[in-house]
Enzyme design. Structure first.
Site, PDB file in Angstrom:
ATOM      1  N   LYS A 144      -6.853  -0.978  11.637  1.00 55.57           N
ATOM      2  CA  LYS A 144      -6.295  -1.363  10.327  1.00 55.57           C
ATOM      3  C   LYS A 144      -5.061  -0.502  10.031  1.00 55.57           C
ATOM      4  CE  LYS A 144      -5.809  -1.044   5.670  1.00 55.57           C
ATOM      5  NZ  LYS A 144      -4.961  -0.090   4.957  1.00 55.57           N
ATOM      6  N   GLU A 174       0.816  -1.228   0.000  1.00 56.83           N
ATOM      7  CA  GLU A 174       0.000   0.000   0.000  1.00 56.83           C
ATOM      8  C   GLU A 174       0.841   1.266   0.000  1.00 56.83           C
ATOM      9  OE1 GLU A 174      -2.851   0.157   3.197  1.00 56.83           O
ATOM     10  OE2 GLU A 174      -3.723   2.027   2.462  1.00 56.83           O
TER      11      GLU A 174
HETATM   12  C1  HMG Z   1       2.099  10.779   2.877  1.00 59.83           C
HETATM   13  C2  HMG Z   1       2.710  11.799   3.806  1.00 59.83           C
HETATM   14  C3  HMG Z   1       3.885  11.175   4.550  1.00 59.83           C
HETATM   15  C4  HMG Z   1       3.209  12.972   2.970  1.00 59.83           C
HETATM   16  O1  HMG Z   1       3.599  13.980   3.840  1.00 59.83           O
HETATM   17  P1  HMG Z   1       4.245  15.351   3.329  1.00 59.83           P
HETATM   18  O2  HMG Z   1       4.251  16.268   4.505  1.00 59.83           O
HETATM   19  O3  HMG Z   1       3.570  15.785   2.073  1.00 59.83           O
HETATM   20  O4  HMG Z   1       5.708  14.887   2.992  1.00 59.83           O
HETATM   21  P2  HMG Z   1       6.963  15.744   2.528  1.00 59.83           P
HETATM   22  O5  HMG Z   1       7.062  15.599   1.036  1.00 59.83           O
HETATM   23  O6  HMG Z   1       6.931  17.098   3.115  1.00 59.83           O
HETATM   24  O7  HMG Z   1       8.167  14.915   3.226  1.00 59.83           O
HETATM   25  C5  HMG Z   1       8.300  14.865   4.645  1.00 59.83           C
HETATM   26  C6  HMG Z   1       8.796  13.496   5.061  1.00 59.83           C
HETATM   27  O8  HMG Z   1       7.777  12.509   4.828  1.00 59.83           O
HETATM   28  C7  HMG Z   1       8.382  11.301   4.341  1.00 59.83           C
HETATM   29  N1  HMG Z   1       8.043  11.133   2.915  1.00 59.83           N
HETATM   30  C8  HMG Z   1       7.244  11.926   2.187  1.00 59.83           C
HETATM   31  N2  HMG Z   1       7.136  11.471   0.938  1.00 59.83           N
HETATM   32  C9  HMG Z   1       7.882  10.375   0.845  1.00 59.83           C
HETATM   33  C10 HMG Z   1       8.163   9.467  -0.193  1.00 59.83           C
HETATM   34  N3  HMG Z   1       7.653   9.609  -1.411  1.00 59.83           N
HETATM   35  N4  HMG Z   1       8.995   8.449   0.061  1.00 59.83           N
HETATM   36  C11 HMG Z   1       9.515   8.270   1.303  1.00 59.83           C
HETATM   37  N5  HMG Z   1       9.281   9.111   2.335  1.00 59.83           N
HETATM   38  C12 HMG Z   1       8.463  10.147   2.118  1.00 59.83           C
HETATM   39  C13 HMG Z   1       9.880  11.507   4.490  1.00 59.83           C
HETATM   40  O9  HMG Z   1      10.281  11.132   5.789  1.00 59.83           O
HETATM   41  C14 HMG Z   1      10.007  13.000   4.296  1.00 59.83           C
HETATM   42  O10 HMG Z   1      11.187  13.499   4.885  1.00 59.83           O
HETATM   43  P3  HMG Z   1      12.590  13.455   4.031  1.00 59.83           P
HETATM   44  O11 HMG Z   1      12.856  12.044   3.637  1.00 59.83           O
HETATM   45  O12 HMG Z   1      12.333  14.348   2.805  1.00 59.83           O
HETATM   46  O13 HMG Z   1      13.594  14.004   4.981  1.00 59.83           O
HETATM   47  C15 HMG Z   1       1.677  12.343   4.850  1.00 59.83           C
HETATM   48  O14 HMG Z   1       0.651  12.996   4.174  1.00 59.83           O
HETATM   49  C16 HMG Z   1       1.085  11.263   5.725  1.00 59.83           C
HETATM   50  O15 HMG Z   1       1.685  10.805   6.670  1.00 59.83           O
HETATM   51  N6  HMG Z   1      -0.134  10.877   5.431  1.00 59.83           N
HETATM   52  C17 HMG Z   1      -0.796   9.758   6.094  1.00 59.83           C
HETATM   53  C18 HMG Z   1      -0.645   8.548   5.238  1.00 59.83           C
HETATM   54  C19 HMG Z   1      -1.164   7.307   5.872  1.00 59.83           C
HETATM   55  O16 HMG Z   1      -1.498   7.234   7.034  1.00 59.83           O
HETATM   56  N7  HMG Z   1      -1.210   6.277   5.075  1.00 59.83           N
HETATM   57  C20 HMG Z   1      -1.700   4.987   5.480  1.00 59.83           C
HETATM   58  C21 HMG Z   1      -2.599   4.448   4.447  1.00 59.83           C
HETATM   59  S1  HMG Z   1      -4.247   5.034   4.630  1.00 59.83           S
HETATM   60  C22 HMG Z   1      -4.929   3.727   5.535  1.00 59.83           C
HETATM   61  O17 HMG Z   1      -4.984   2.646   5.062  1.00 59.83           O
HETATM   62  C23 HMG Z   1      -5.208   3.831   6.985  1.00 59.83           C
HETATM   63  C24 HMG Z   1      -6.293   4.726   7.518  1.00 59.83           C
HETATM   64  C25 HMG Z   1      -6.007   6.134   7.212  1.00 59.83           C
HETATM   65  O18 HMG Z   1      -7.576   4.413   7.021  1.00 59.83           O
HETATM   66  C26 HMG Z   1      -6.251   4.459   9.009  1.00 59.83           C
HETATM   67  C27 HMG Z   1      -7.178   5.312   9.807  1.00 59.83           C
HETATM   68  O19 HMG Z   1      -8.269   5.661   9.322  1.00 59.83           O
HETATM   69  O20 HMG Z   1      -6.835   5.570  10.981  1.00 59.83           O
END
Ligand code: HMG
Ligand code: NAI
Length: 425
Positions: free
Chosen positions: A265, A85
């Site tokens: 989840k 994912e």
């Molecule tokens: C997606 C982010 C991290 C973007 O977050 P952002 O602030 O847009 O990221 P950024 O581009 O400013 O980068 C900041 C840091 O994020 C990481 N990062 C950022 N981009 C990348 C990348 N491409 N590859 C690797 N690492 C990445 C990385 O650590 C990076 O630091 P750096 O490496 O530059 O020093 C943020 O919006 C976030 O944490 N969102 C939440 C995502 C999430 O929880 N996903 C889980 C899947 S959804 C689900 O299934 C569960 C759910 C949500 O239903 C559970 C629930 O309801 O409780």
């Protein structure tokens, strides 16, 4: 035409594929090509993978990623994560970095007891059964001596054997409830071998053994992990509102099972990814975690959060029966590498690391949900998957990524932008 087959297991790999292609795919050659293109070019490695399961015809890859910047009990880690994912690894990395400047994660194993049961039926006098068990107990330990010898040398083995009366739940039903310490192994096979030896010794005319098996519900193989900091250190702007909404989000998951399931989840996104990367049994972990979440009688959050005297605290307690030896842990080259990346931890240390992965993932999700909404970050990471599904070229992909830099990403919006781009060209 019937699609049943006998002797399938005796066919070699190519014969199995041929049967499949002719029976289910109208002899399409491309099917064979897809299966074979995932074979490892190194035959020794392919043989190793073939033998993990039965009737293997190919490999099903999962991406293997790493999340750096985790600080756990003052020690630096980069976590290996195997998951399909998008946004999970990015989220873990982001949160690891965030908490690394706020004291890091603290984790502690509370207990490591595993459980096995010999389930049996007995229609006679209860006191007779109790006397029989009391007389037999020492012998039940003795018959496992050869199996437990090495485990005892490591400080593990059988902790206790109890007779449990379950007749109020099911007529004539009793069990031998056996507790184990399995040190650095998950212990499933070790426990099952002990249980079968115990059952053999215990069985007699009026005791009908139904089955002997470990339990994947291990509430006494428990680990705690937490983060905390001053509310004002959470975020530069509006920290108090952030902390308040975050705590409310956890409270909602504690009050409402529909939300709790999704909340958990998200926790399992982090937990499973590390469990799989380290060659552990994610079905066992999943089953045990959800049973633990329902221990009060209603399904609740595995995490908790509060604000006390200006301090925000967020924690998880979760049962995790994992191993750093046994199973696939040292057999799968990538699991072995994952464990090496983690500094070859003990099972206890691995429990702490995995609990932290779950907590971090939940922090990321709740942070996103209570601020920007989940779709912003998730869709940012998922964008390339949508673009690929559309069959876009490298050039078109680059254009679309730039195009969506400051726009809301939805599946439809990407399709529309792509169609426009292709139409324009
Ligand atoms: C997606 C982010 C991290 C973007 O977050 P952002 O602030 O847009 O990221 P950024 O581009 O400013 O980068 C900041 C840091 O994020 C990481 N990062 C950022 N981009 C990348 C990348 N491409 N590859 C690797 N690492 C990445 C990385 O650590 C990076 O630091 P750096 O490496 O530059 O020093 C943020 O919006 C976030 O944490 N969102 C939440 C995502 C999430 O929880 N996903 C889980 C899947 S959804 C689900 O299934 C569960 C759910 C949500 O239903 C559970 C629930 O309801 O409780
Ligand atoms: N319900 C379930 O969850 C079941 C799971 N399984 C599978 O069983 C496997 C795990 O079983 P295990 O008994 O853990 O693996 P295993 O059968 O590979 O045995 C591990 C062995 O490693 C040895 N060992 C060496 N160093 C050790 C140390 N420091 N600490 C502890 N043991 C050490 C012990 O002899 C131990 O029994 C997993 O693959 C799991 O999928 C099997 C049956 C049921």
């Amino acid at each position: 035409m019937s699609k049943t087959v006998s002797g399938f297991s005796k066919l070699n790999k190519l014969e199995k594929i041929d049967w499949l292609v002719s029976t289910y795919f109208n002899n399409e050659n491309s099917v064979k090509q897809v299966l074979m293109q995932y074979w490892n070019s190194n035959p020794v490695l392919q043989d190793l993978h073939d033998d993990f399961i039965e009737n293997t015809i190919s490999n099903f890859y999962l991406p293997f990623g790493v999340a750096p910047n985790f600080v756990i009990n003052g020690k630096d880690y980069t976590l290996p994560m195997a998951i399909e994912e998008s946004s999970v690894v990015a989220a873990a990395s982001l949160v690891a970095k965030f908490w690394s400047t706020r004291g890091g994660f603290k984790a502690e194993v509370i207990s490591t007891t595993k459980i096995g049961q010999v389930h049996f039926m007995y229609e006679g006098e209860k006191t007779e059964l109790q006397n029989y068990f009391a007389d037999k107990k020492e012998q039940l330990f003795k018959v496992t001596d050869a199996i437990t010898q090495n485990m005892r040398k490591r400080g593990g083995g059988i902790l206790d054997i109890e007779l449990r009366d379950k007749t109020s739940e099911l007529e004539n039903y009793y069990q031998l409830y056996v507790t184990f310490e399995t040190v650095d192994s998950m212990g499933a096979n070790f426990i099952n071998s002990c249980l079968e030896a115990i059952a053999n010794e215990f069985e007699k005319e009026d005791i009908q053994i139904v089955m002997s098996i470990l339990s994947n519900y291990v509430p006494e193989c428990l680990v705690h992990a937490e983060v905390s900091c001053k509310v004002e250190d959470l975020y530069a702007e509006n920290s108090e509102l952030f902390a308040q909404k975050f705590v409310q989000a956890v409270q909602i998951a504690n009050a409402e099972p529909h939300r709790a399931v999704t909340h958990n989840k998200g926790i399992m996104n982090g937990i499973d990814a590390v469990v799989i990367a380290t060659g552990n049994d994610f079905r066992a972990i999943e089953a045990g975690a959800h049973a633990f979440a329902a221990k009060s009688g209603s399904y609740r959050s595995l995490t908790n959060a509060n604000i006390e005297n200006g301090i925000f605290k967020f924690w998880i307690e979760i049962p995790l029966a994992v191993g750093t030896v046994g199973g696939l842990t040292k057999l799968h080259p990538l699991s072995k590498l994952s464990l090496k990346l983690l500094g070859n931890p003990s099972a206890k240390e691995l429990m702490e690391i995995i609990a932290v992965a779950g907590l971090a993932q939940n922090f990321a999700a709740l942070r996103a949900l209570t601020t920007t909404g989940i779709q912003k970050g998730h869709m940012k990471m998922h964008l390339t998957n949508i673009i690929k599904q559309l069959g876009a070229s490298e050039e078109e992909k680059e254009y679309l990524i730039n195009y969506f830099e400051n726009k809301t990403i939805t599946h439809n919006a990407v399709v529309e932008a792509y169609n426009k781009l292709v139409g324009d060209n």
